[in-house]
Design a protein around this motif. Structure first.
Motif, PDB file in Angstrom:
ATOM      1  N   VAL A 214       1.346  -1.228  -0.334  1.00  0.00           N
ATOM      2  CA  VAL A 214       0.068   0.096  -0.160  1.00  0.00           C
ATOM      3  C   VAL A 214       0.688   1.249   0.193  1.00  0.00           C
ATOM      4  O   VAL A 214       1.422   1.599   1.036  1.00  0.00           O
ATOM      5  N   ILE A 215       0.580   1.541  -1.004  1.00  0.00           N
ATOM      6  CA  ILE A 215       1.700   3.130  -0.769  1.00  0.00           C
ATOM      7  C   ILE A 215       0.987   4.154  -0.458  1.00  0.00           C
ATOM      8  O   ILE A 215      -0.266   4.352   0.201  1.00  0.00           O
ATOM      9  N   SER A 216       1.887   4.901   1.182  1.00  0.00           N
ATOM     10  CA  SER A 216       1.511   5.097   1.722  1.00  0.00           C
ATOM     11  C   SER A 216       1.982   6.467   2.113  1.00  0.00           C
ATOM     12  O   SER A 216       3.490   6.530   3.101  1.00  0.00           O
ATOM     13  N   PRO A 217       1.790   7.800   1.763  1.00  0.00           N
ATOM     14  CA  PRO A 217       2.635   8.442   2.027  1.00  0.00           C
ATOM     15  C   PRO A 217       3.034   9.197   3.198  1.00  0.00           C
ATOM     16  O   PRO A 217       2.294   9.790   4.322  1.00  0.00           O
ATOM     17  N   ALA A 240      -4.643   1.937 -11.980  1.00  0.00           N
ATOM     18  CA  ALA A 240      -5.635   0.509 -11.821  1.00  0.00           C
ATOM     19  C   ALA A 240      -5.815  -0.359 -12.525  1.00  0.00           C
ATOM     20  O   ALA A 240      -6.236  -0.147 -13.852  1.00  0.00           O
ATOM     21  N   VAL A 241      -5.714  -1.311 -12.759  1.00  0.00           N
ATOM     22  CA  VAL A 241      -5.626  -2.367 -13.871  1.00  0.00           C
ATOM     23  C   VAL A 241      -6.838  -3.048 -13.653  1.00  0.00           C
ATOM     24  O   VAL A 241      -7.435  -3.593 -14.169  1.00  0.00           O
ATOM     25  N   SER A 242      -7.952  -3.119 -12.401  1.00  0.00           N
ATOM     26  CA  SER A 242      -8.993  -3.141 -11.972  1.00  0.00           C
ATOM     27  C   SER A 242      -9.948  -2.977 -11.248  1.00  0.00           C
ATOM     28  O   SER A 242      -8.809  -2.516 -10.574  1.00  0.00           O
ATOM     29  N   ARG A 243     -11.269  -3.131 -10.953  1.00  0.00           N
ATOM     30  CA  ARG A 243     -12.196  -2.526  -9.332  1.00  0.00           C
ATOM     31  C   ARG A 243     -12.419  -3.561  -8.939  1.00  0.00           C
ATOM     32  O   ARG A 243     -13.423  -4.770 -10.028  1.00  0.00           O
ATOM     33  N   ASP A 286      -2.819 -15.130 -14.186  1.00  0.00           N
ATOM     34  CA  ASP A 286      -1.837 -15.742 -15.783  1.00  0.00           C
ATOM     35  C   ASP A 286      -0.729 -14.839 -14.169  1.00  0.00           C
ATOM     36  O   ASP A 286      -0.631 -13.330 -15.152  1.00  0.00           O
ATOM     37  N   ARG A 287       0.204 -15.798 -13.523  1.00  0.00           N
ATOM     38  CA  ARG A 287       1.438 -15.345 -13.294  1.00  0.00           C
ATOM     39  C   ARG A 287       2.086 -13.737 -14.050  1.00  0.00           C
ATOM     40  O   ARG A 287       2.647 -13.233 -13.429  1.00  0.00           O
ATOM     41  N   VAL A 288       2.530 -14.811 -14.633  1.00  0.00           N
ATOM     42  CA  VAL A 288       3.758 -14.592 -16.104  1.00  0.00           C
ATOM     43  C   VAL A 288       3.117 -13.491 -16.971  1.00  0.00           C
ATOM     44  O   VAL A 288       4.144 -12.293 -16.684  1.00  0.00           O
ATOM     45  N   ALA A 289       1.956 -13.549 -17.361  1.00  0.00           N
ATOM     46  CA  ALA A 289       1.766 -11.972 -17.757  1.00  0.00           C
ATOM     47  C   ALA A 289       1.589 -11.123 -16.765  1.00  0.00           C
ATOM     48  O   ALA A 289       1.289 -10.185 -16.948  1.00  0.00           O
ATOM     49  N   ALA A 290       1.072 -11.109 -15.731  1.00  0.00           N
ATOM     50  CA  ALA A 290       1.119 -11.037 -14.615  1.00  0.00           C
ATOM     51  C   ALA A 290       2.297  -9.700 -14.396  1.00  0.00           C
ATOM     52  O   ALA A 290       2.537  -8.495 -14.096  1.00  0.00           O
ATOM     53  N   MET A 291       3.501 -10.700 -14.118  1.00  0.00           N
ATOM     54  CA  MET A 291       4.844 -10.009 -13.921  1.00  0.00           C
ATOM     55  C   MET A 291       4.995  -8.280 -15.171  1.00  0.00           C
ATOM     56  O   MET A 291       5.456  -7.646 -15.107  1.00  0.00           O
ATOM     57  N   SER A 292       4.536  -9.191 -15.784  1.00  0.00           N
ATOM     58  CA  SER A 292       4.913  -8.220 -17.414  1.00  0.00           C
ATOM     59  C   SER A 292       4.249  -6.864 -17.243  1.00  0.00           C
ATOM     60  O   SER A 292       4.677  -6.052 -17.853  1.00  0.00           O
ATOM     61  N   HIS A 293       3.172  -7.479 -17.652  1.00  0.00           N
ATOM     62  CA  HIS A 293       2.387  -6.100 -17.403  1.00  0.00           C
ATOM     63  C   HIS A 293       2.576  -4.966 -16.828  1.00  0.00           C
ATOM     64  O   HIS A 293       2.434  -3.911 -16.741  1.00  0.00           O
ATOM     65  N   VAL A 294       2.991  -5.673 -15.348  1.00  0.00           N
ATOM     66  CA  VAL A 294       2.805  -4.005 -14.267  1.00  0.00           C
ATOM     67  C   VAL A 294       4.248  -3.746 -13.840  1.00  0.00           C
ATOM     68  O   VAL A 294       4.436  -2.674 -14.586  1.00  0.00           O
ATOM     69  N   GLN A 295       5.522  -4.189 -15.225  1.00  0.00           N
ATOM     70  CA  GLN A 295       6.501  -3.925 -14.675  1.00  0.00           C
ATOM     71  C   GLN A 295       6.400  -3.048 -15.727  1.00  0.00           C
ATOM     72  O   GLN A 295       6.802  -2.291 -16.262  1.00  0.00           O
ATOM     73  N   GLY A 301       6.452   4.587 -15.263  1.00  0.00           N
ATOM     74  CA  GLY A 301       6.461   5.998 -14.013  1.00  0.00           C
ATOM     75  C   GLY A 301       5.086   5.456 -13.633  1.00  0.00           C
ATOM     76  O   GLY A 301       4.886   6.825 -12.573  1.00  0.00           O
ATOM     77  N   GLU A 302       3.965   4.566 -14.278  1.00  0.00           N
ATOM     78  CA  GLU A 302       2.421   4.798 -13.630  1.00  0.00           C
ATOM     79  C   GLU A 302       2.905   3.981 -11.900  1.00  0.00           C
ATOM     80  O   GLU A 302       3.994   2.892 -11.805  1.00  0.00           O
ATOM     81  N   VAL A 303       2.330   3.979 -11.154  1.00  0.00           N
ATOM     82  CA  VAL A 303       1.926   3.265  -9.673  1.00  0.00           C
ATOM     83  C   VAL A 303       0.598   2.288  -9.904  1.00  0.00           C
ATOM     84  O   VAL A 303      -0.835   2.852 -10.211  1.00  0.00           O
ATOM     85  N   VAL A 304       1.365   0.829 -10.318  1.00  0.00           N
ATOM     86  CA  VAL A 304      -0.060   0.162 -10.848  1.00  0.00           C
ATOM     87  C   VAL A 304      -0.798  -0.433  -9.676  1.00  0.00           C
ATOM     88  O   VAL A 304      -0.531  -1.044  -8.616  1.00  0.00           O
ATOM     89  N   THR A 305      -2.324  -0.294  -9.350  1.00  0.00           N
ATOM     90  CA  THR A 305      -2.737  -0.830  -8.438  1.00  0.00           C
ATOM     91  C   THR A 305      -3.899  -2.001  -8.501  1.00  0.00           C
ATOM     92  O   THR A 305      -4.223  -1.972  -9.893  1.00  0.00           O
TER      93      THR A 305
END
Ligand SMILES: Cc1ncc(C[n+]2csc(CCOP(=O)(O)OP(=O)(O)O)c2C)c(N)n1
Ligand code: SF4
Ligand SMILES: [Mg+2]
Length: 351
Positions: A214-217, A240-243, A286-295, A301-305
């Protein structure tokens, strides 16, 4: 730690959940954190999630390390079990407690310094072992408690309050959790309660290692221009990738969604995580797809949530070790000490 107790007065009309508690029964002592600290919002989200899920406070064990973030278990679930461990050592204490009594809900609360610097080895092993827990890192990119040094998750090129540029590459806890086999991996923002509360509920219902970054300033040391953990930066770059909607088995699924615009993930306890897709091609199973999408998004410079990965039919450490279903403190002497003949048989089988 604070010693300011909250007054125990309840308004008689306060709503009660299915186990008879008001939301106030899930609170802790008065927070001593700086006004506006993201960590306090995370405590409020934990309180909300536990109240809505009808979690009985005495069935929860809160564990933490050292840091402003690790102080927060004092500020929620005041009637639960708690263990404030040594800096970076929360995961091994949590693992031991979980092995002794699998019947409690284990809630590990840590900071980016606690988990990504001194505790990185412990973080890695608790994830790879699949300990059944909710592990929350309150990530502000600095050591807040010791006055704002860059932590290991601070982005390369980000600027400290005094204007120093961070030269080091960041430790990416999400990438590590995915790579190490965590079965529920999410990121959120302390300022987005609508996203954070259902993510915590989903993690509580999950069996296995559930990790939420959790990004927490930190308003005292890392909320200025040039920081990538400030309220302004995260609001501007939150991708955000999803709600997520959390649906418990007793709730009718009523939310209307566009066909193809969502994924329903049913967990082992019958709860349903309904993910409204914001990125059409994102598959959270899909673990591998999630890893590459997030990276790929992080590189921009996006904060993927959102809920980044979930394995609905996951197991946990107890399943892997085939341990006793009964907590160790509930086993009597006859079971724990089966006698000389049993020991002789065991020794013989190992010769
Ligand atoms: C063994 C040990 N080393 C160093 C410290 C000093 N120390 C206390 S808290 C902390 C860092 C906390 O940072 P983080 O986990 O990010 O928590 P925050 O305060 O930012 O929430 C450090 C280095 C300590 N308490 N114990
Ligand atoms: S120093 Fe930072 S992390 Fe610590 S309480 Fe203050 S705002 Fe929060
Ligand atoms: Mg920190």
């Amino acid at each position: 730690m604070t010693y300011l107790a909250k007054p125990k007065l309840h308004h008689p009309t306060l709503a009660r959940n299915k186990v008879g508690y008001t939301r106030r029964d899930y609170e802790g002592r008065v927070s001593t954190l700086c006004a506006g600290c993201g960590h306090d919002s995370i405590s409020a989200a934990i309180i909300q999630a536990c109240w809505e899920l009808d979690v009985e406070p005495h069935r929860v064990a809160k564990l933490s390390g050292i840091g402003c973030s690790s102080k927060t278990p004092d500020y929620f679930l005041g009637a639960s079990h708690g263990f404030n461990t040594v800096h970076g050592r929360m995961p091994s204490v949590l693992t031991g407690a979980n092995l002794a009594n699998r019947d409690l809900l284990y809630l590990g609360v840590s900071g980016d310094g606690d988990s990504a610097s001194i505790g990185l080895g412990q973080f890695a092993h608790v994830m790879r072992r699949g300990v059944n827990m909710v592990y929350i890192v309150e990530n502000n990119g600095v050591y807040g408690l010791t006055k704002g040094q860059f932590s290991a998750t601070a982005d390369r090129g980000s600027k400290s309050k005094k204007g120093v540029i961070n030269p080091d590459a960041p430790v990416d806890l999400i990438g590590m959790a995915l790579q190490l086999g965590a079965t529920y991996v999410a990121r959120s923002f302390s300022g987005d309660k609508e996203q954070l509360v259902p993510l915590i509920k989903g993690a509580i219902a999950h069996r296995g290692a559930a990790f939420i970054d959790v990004i927490s300033p930190c308003v005292a040391f890392n909320n200025h221009a040039g920081s990538t953990r400030s309220y302004d930066y995260v609001r501007e770059h939150n991708e955000a990738v999803s709600r997520i909607d959390f649906i418990s088995p007793r709730n009718e699924i009523t939310a209307e969604v566009e066909p193809g615009g969502f994924v329903d993930v049913e967990q082992h306890d019958g709860t349903v995580l309904r993910l409204r897709k914001l990125h059409a091609d994102y598959d959270p199973t899909d673990r591998v797809a999630a890893m590459s999408h997030v990276q790929a998004l992080q590189a921009q410079g996006e904060v993927v949530t959102g809920l980044l990965y979930v394995e609905a039919e996951s197991g946990d450490l107890h399943e892997a070790l085939n341990t006793s279903a009964r907590p160790l403190n509930a086993l009597d002497e006859a079971v724990l000490c089966p006698g000389e003949a049993a020991l002789a048989r065991l020794n013989a089988s190992l010769r």
